[in-house]
Write an enzyme that holds these catalytic residues in place. Sequence first.
Site, PDB file in Angstrom:
ATOM      1  CG  ASP A 272       1.183  25.233  14.314  1.00  0.00           C
ATOM      2  OD1 ASP A 272       0.833  26.353  14.704  1.00  0.00           O
ATOM      3  OD2 ASP A 272       2.366  24.924  14.053  1.00  0.00           O
ATOM      4  CG  ASN A 280       8.147  32.741   6.806  1.00  0.00           C
ATOM      5  OD1 ASN A 280       7.779  32.576   5.655  1.00  0.00           O
ATOM      6  ND2 ASN A 280       7.308  32.785   7.832  1.00  0.00           N
ATOM      7  CG  HIS A 285       8.052  36.870   5.353  1.00  0.00           C
ATOM      8  ND1 HIS A 285       7.487  36.311   6.473  1.00  0.00           N
ATOM      9  CD2 HIS A 285       9.105  37.604   5.795  1.00  0.00           C
ATOM     10  CE1 HIS A 285       8.143  36.693   7.545  1.00  0.00           C
ATOM     11  NE2 HIS A 285       9.132  37.492   7.179  1.00  0.00           N
ATOM     12  CG  ASP A 289       2.991  35.197   2.588  1.00  0.00           C
ATOM     13  OD1 ASP A 289       2.949  34.959   3.814  1.00  0.00           O
ATOM     14  OD2 ASP A 289       3.220  36.320   2.109  1.00  0.00           O
ATOM     15  CG  ASP A 315       2.318  28.596  12.341  1.00  0.00           C
ATOM     16  OD1 ASP A 315       1.624  29.083  13.260  1.00  0.00           O
ATOM     17  OD2 ASP A 315       3.422  28.056  12.519  1.00  0.00           O
TER      18      ASP A 315
END
Length: 402
Positions: A272, A280, A285, A289, A315
């Site tokens: 994770d 973010n 984002h 990403d 994630d």
Amino acid sequence: MQDILSTLSQSAQTVAVLLVAALVWPIVRVIRERYLVYWAWGWVCLAVGLTALFLSFRYPAAAAPLRALYCGGGSGFGFLLWAGCRLYATGRAVHRWHLVWLAPPLAFAAVGPFLLPHISHLFGWQAGILTAWFAAAIAQLHSARTHPGSNLGRRVFGGALVGLTLVFAHYAVLMLVYQLYLPADFRYPHLAYSSLYDLILEAVLALGMVCIATERMRTELEEKARRLREAAAELEQTARTDPLTGLLNRRGLAELLTHPERLPAGCVASVDVNDLKPLNDRQGHAAGDVAIQLVARGLRTLFRVTDPILRLGGDEFAVVMPGGSVEELARRMRLLDQTLLDQRLPGVDGPTDVRVSWGVAAYAAAGDVPAALRAADDAMYEQKRERKKGSGSGVRGGAVVA
């Protein structure tokens, strides 16, 4: 008796060519190839010409104009046969200036029957013209680029063309010899059945055209089927692949579990990304990403191509390591931590450490993988809590989850 057989063979040829001319058009409507259209109109021209020739023997008063139509129809058949072969073999269409080549044969068709009222003389010249057209069609056919799947049709078609060329060349030579050297009452007995020879070769020619058309249809159907298979495979791949990272998704994991032979006893890891939501929120984002893609790339570099790597959503990642040990998997997870240090993210000044939490667990068989993933997930959350306190390995004791 010979005259009766000659009349019957001529009638059979005329009727057969009329049938071919009528039956070829349904094929053209199904397979919309321009060279087939040329050939279809060629059969129409030949049917008109042979019908006119047949009628010229029954109506002597109109013999000259009917035989002019016969010569014109034969030349039209030869030209369109050549044009279709050119387009089929080379892909090059016939242009208007090619019609100039029709001028001499059509001029002969217009005046020849009136200047040469004897059918033997007229037939010799017409046979020579058709021989030239057939030979030109053969030359085009043999300059062909390869047509996959159409070898049989081309062989049959080409063989019929060679046969027609030889037969009509032989007609032309015999008629020339007859005019120059033989007495007027001499006849070639076998020429009484020339319509029968022509009919056999024309039937083979029509068969070759049908073979080419059906093979063309088969090739197109096979190509469409191939494209459908590729599209289905692509859709299937898309359905089980995460678009951002290219890793397997949950559907990919479900499909993997349907093949237990691919998953001998081993271990799994749950991974994770830490603090992805704040990243973010702060940097957008795009930065999040990139962080996810960096984790995916790091996992790829640490594991074999036979070790399934998955993005389960957001994630969350998972790794299945068939035949591996918990200790080895934990070691690689620690290496992942190192590979994610000092990374560049869009909108972030300077290098950034991408942090992950992870946990591992063992499984004894493919059916135990979901339970092992839940255990690894619990170990990962435990590590998250421990890391907040400043420590934590993420290993859940290496215990086998049954």
